[in-house]
Design an enzyme around this catalytic site. Structure first.
Site, short mmCIF file in Angstrom:
data_model
loop_
_atom_site.label_atom_id
_atom_site.label_comp_id
_atom_site.label_asym_id
_atom_site.label_seq_id
_atom_site.Cartn_x
_atom_site.Cartn_y
_atom_site.Cartn_z
N ASP A 1 9.19 -11.67 -24.44
CA ASP A 1 8.16 -12.15 -23.53
C ASP A 1 7.35 -10.96 -23.02
OD1 ASP A 1 8.87 -14.79 -23.79
OD2 ASP A 1 10.10 -14.85 -21.99
N TRP B 1 15.23 -13.37 -26.99
CA TRP B 1 15.99 -14.31 -27.78
C TRP B 1 15.64 -14.07 -29.25
CZ3 TRP B 1 11.34 -15.54 -25.87
CH2 TRP B 1 10.49 -16.40 -26.57
#
Lengths: 381, 171, 381, 171
Positions: free
Chosen positions: D117, D98
């Site tokens: 992540d 994101w």
């Protein structure tokens, strides 16, 4: 006055100009961190994660830089150990197909300590002892050729594994004696309910060649020893609930039981006791024993220590008492000490803090808060 | 001796379901031969309950100070949807157990208590209780509370612990 | 004086006699607790267990007796819902073969709410949306015949399941629109990046029969809505970050977008905002909306609320403000209210406390401490 | 526009590895067509950092107040054996991400940040950070931090999050 304003104006202009003119920060690149080389002050902390027991972990921490280096998944009721060369982590654990339920898989997973990546695994029969961490749930032979894993179903036995070939070689019944205390290239001792040691000697293929019982080295009724034996030069020291030190020399074909010596004497006997999940640690090069001590009675053997007591392992004299409340630390559940000549003492508390002390002076070097949920055992090279 | 007989019967029956006869004899020989009477019936009661809880806590199944819980190291099922003798809905009792001897201040008797684990769901995480009166390390498994006594269940995951009175510890 | 002593002596003797003569406590029998019948005040609390994310759970709690009734395993990033009759829990989750690593299995597990035992499961393709709890990660059709599960890979689609036959019927692409908002026996709506709703109508076999987009019902740039839509009679209310209530009526073939109304007006607009992981709840029978409110700006939409604001869903008037600090409660992350005429309001805080209020008066009935690690969403019948 | 191009290239390349062309266009059409410029470059900066951290915290990669972390909801890899741009040993970066737009008080510029992540180990559990500046719900996935961006990794378990500067958010 005008000059002052002018100077101020120029300064403001210069400041603005610097900001506007400076090049923007360059784009960054996503990488994966490389581990620093292994050193004597690296520590591996087994976090049982007791409130979330399927999610145990091993935290890797550097006692010099006070940095968390990384983490290994450790599953459910894990048992952990390092290979003799310190390069490999072996994690014996259990997984369920559906988290906390479903088909059970017992396994030993191996990780490269230089990358913290898993390298391979060995699937076990579903017999692995589910118990709290000790040094003897999983252990390597001195030459690294065999790995032994303690089984309890509750029938007691152990598995013999070949870590290089990633296979289970066999299983050896231990007649009710538990855990795997390794010695030499091919001997495994287990602790019996009677206070004796059963020592099984293996052949080349990892099968049983012979077995023998020692005399009882402690009295399990009057004063049991903690199963968290403390590695020392040539063997292990087992501290008893009342504070006697039972040293066992494992260098010969059969264990040599040394004469016990007391940590607690006089009126303190039975009032001050060792306790916790890893009650003691020994610096072999510096000949020092560290024990987590509390005041308590029968049934207090899992209590965390309010003080760390320091002993000379040659003279058996107490050298120091270090109260934890002097450092505003909560009580100590687990102790470990590095095996170099500038040793660090690691103390994990019942509030999950990890304290790092100079092991020679007791000087507090660092408190690392929240080292997992329940850090109950520590290993180091 | 009624209650002691029950204990033997219960323990040996449960164990027999899961272990070979040989292992059973090896691991728990003392329990079956009567030598167990000594550890089951300790004479030294002077050290008991150094800091006894308030009376209400000693009688409260949701308190770790409840007298029956003298050798529970785990989560109290009474806080997890069960009771002091009952596993929470959806969990299965462990057929194998560890044993404690607890003093009931209400009638001043010692009772033999079977501690069963309730199994098959992840840890309850509530009412953690860590008491270890007469608890012994895992080389004396019948007195050890560090072992996961759900080990032999179809779903071996530990959820919480109950205490079940077996009878008076007669001397 | 002698008489006094005699009386005292007799009393002592009587007391001794009573103790000695009383029969010992009888042997007890080990049982498994039966659940009480489902009632309107039972609540299912999704504990994400954020620090131990593979170990999420659903706690079942009784708002009348303040008892924990039991627990369901919920795996990793779960999505949860109740069947329309309230008798079944459906847990969409993911498991890994080795705890936090290894082969991934996505699955819906079904549990009987009268026993908390698992009854069966449906294995999904490994596409289930891994995100925080909403009411729309998994949902039942109104007649209970279909279960819908939201997929994000990150391509968005949803699975159609037959819970009675325990099979996956198919997958329907949603053109980038996410989540499954059920309506009637065979319609599924998803929220699109544009603020529109995509509604797919299914045929008898669970295949797509038709699809249609609504107009945009909110402006995702200026004032996005929380995806935690609030069930209300005939549809759902979506609260926006700035506090507008967008009600959508799902009773017809296509969603009917009602005129939004504001929670916050005048100088408070943009200063007081709804927030948290489950920002609001509606009592349909009592026509009340409860919203967790905090003071904050851009980016504060996940902040827990310092107050609960109560609105009349007919008049749109604010009826009450209930500050949490009056009860020494920390801020509120999740809200749920029972659907009966003596409603209870449940509030889960960022310290993992669960508070139970009388939903009509705001009177605090109970605080249940440590309701798991991170209780972020609550469901009730 | 260099950094924006990089962003597009990176995001579309990563997505293309995992998604069909059709789904890609459907889900992230705006990102690929340039309409993304509006959400990526918000004009309203007045609401930013209502309570800005101390300067030291704003520049400390182990602090949630670090300026680059303006849209991280998770654990900071810098506390987990990694750094602000580096995954901890033994974990794998997520190829999909994101995006945030953060203001750097040091040079008073806005930067586009990719939040990746790090995946394949259980949650780090240290340095939880929950900041959501310009974060949007999951119907706008490229701006959403509630999705597990490890979802498409071989090992989909979320461990921690890093922030990678892609370039200046030019207007």
């Amino acid at each position: 006055m005008n000059q002052m304003l002018l100077r101020a104006g120029l300064l403001s202009l210069a400041a603005c100009f610097r900001v506007i003119a400076a090049a923007p920060l360059p784009a960054e690149h996503l990488t994966v961190t490389a581990m620093p080389p292994v050193n004597a002050h690296r520590i591996y902390i087994v976090d049982e994660a007791f409130n979330n027991e399927i999610d145990a972990r091993v935290h890797v921490f550097d006692g010099d830089t006070f940095r968390r280096l990384g983490q290994l998944d450790a599953g459910y009721y894990p048992t952990y150990n390092l290979s003799p060369d310190g390069k490999t982590s072996a994690i014996g654990t259990s997984y369920f197909a559906r988290g906390g339920h479903g088909a059970r898989t017992d396994v030993v997973e191996f990780a490269d300590n230089q990358t913290l990546a898993l390298t391979h695994e060995i699937i076990l029969p579903p017999k692995r002892a589910h118990t709290l961490p000790t040094p003897f749930g999983l252990a390597y032979s001195a030459d690294g050729r065999f790995v032994y894993v303690a089984y309890v179903t509750p029938a007691a036995s152990f598995g013999v594994l070949d870590p290089a070939k990633a296979t289970v070689l066999g299983e050896i019944d231990t007649a009710g004696c538990v855990l795997v205390i390794p010695s030499g290239p091919n001997r495994v001792s287990s602790i019996c309910e009677s206070g004796k040691l059963l020592t099984v000697t293996l052949d080349e293929k990892g099968n049983e060649a012979s077995r023998a019982f020692s005399d009882a080295f402690f009295d399990p009724d009057a004063d049991p020893v903690f199963v968290q034996g403390i590695p020392m030069s040539g063997g292990y020291a087992f501290v008893s609930f009342l504070g006697d030190v039972h040293e066992v020399d494992f260098t010969g074909a059969q264990p040599l039981l040394r004469k016990p010596w007391p940590l607690v004497t006089g009126a303190d006997k039975g009032r001050w006791r060792p306790g916790g999940t890893q009650p003691g640690a020994i610096s072999s090069p510096m000949h020092r024993l560290y024990v987590s001590m509390h005041q308590g009675g029968e049934g207090s053997h899992k209590n965390a220590g309010t003080e760390i007591w320091v002993f000379d392992t040659v003279s058996h004299q107490r050298i120091a008492r270090w109260p934890m409340r002097a450092h505003k630390l909560s009580d100590v559940l687990a102790l470990q000490v590095s095996q170099d000549e500038a040793p660090l003492l690691f103390a994990a508390t019942n509030q999950a803090d990890l304290a790092v002390f100079d092991a020679l002076t007791g000087q507090l070097r660092h408190i690392e808060p929240k080292m997992g949920q329940t850090p109950w055992f520590m290993h180091n090279p | 001796m009624h209650s002691i007989d029950r204990l033997f019967e219960k323990s040996s029956r449960a164990l027999a379901q899961r272990t070979s006869r040989r292992s059973l004899l090896a691991a728990f020989g003392q329990l079956l031969t009567g030598a167990v009477l000594i550890p089951l019936l300790p004479m030294d009661r002077s050290a008991r309950a150094a800091t006894p809880g308030a009376k209400s806590a000693r009688d409260d199944p949701q308190s770790c100070d409840y007298w029956k819980y003298c050798a529970i190291d785990g989560f109290l099922c009474a806080c997890c949807g069960g009771s002091s003798t009952s596993c929470p809905p959806g969990t299965a009792p462990s057929p194998i157990t560890w044993i404690g001897t607890c003093h009931n201040p209400g009638d001043k008797r010692d009772y033999i208590v079977s501690y069963n684990d309730c199994c098959g769901k992840v840890s309850c995480g509530t009412c953690e209780c860590n008491r270890n009166e007469r608890e012994k390390p895992m080389y004396r498994p019948s007195r050890n509370n560090d072992l996961n006594w759900c080990m032999a269940n179809a779903d071996a995951n530990y959820h919480c612990s109950v205490s079940v009175l077996l009878g008076v510890a007669e001397q």
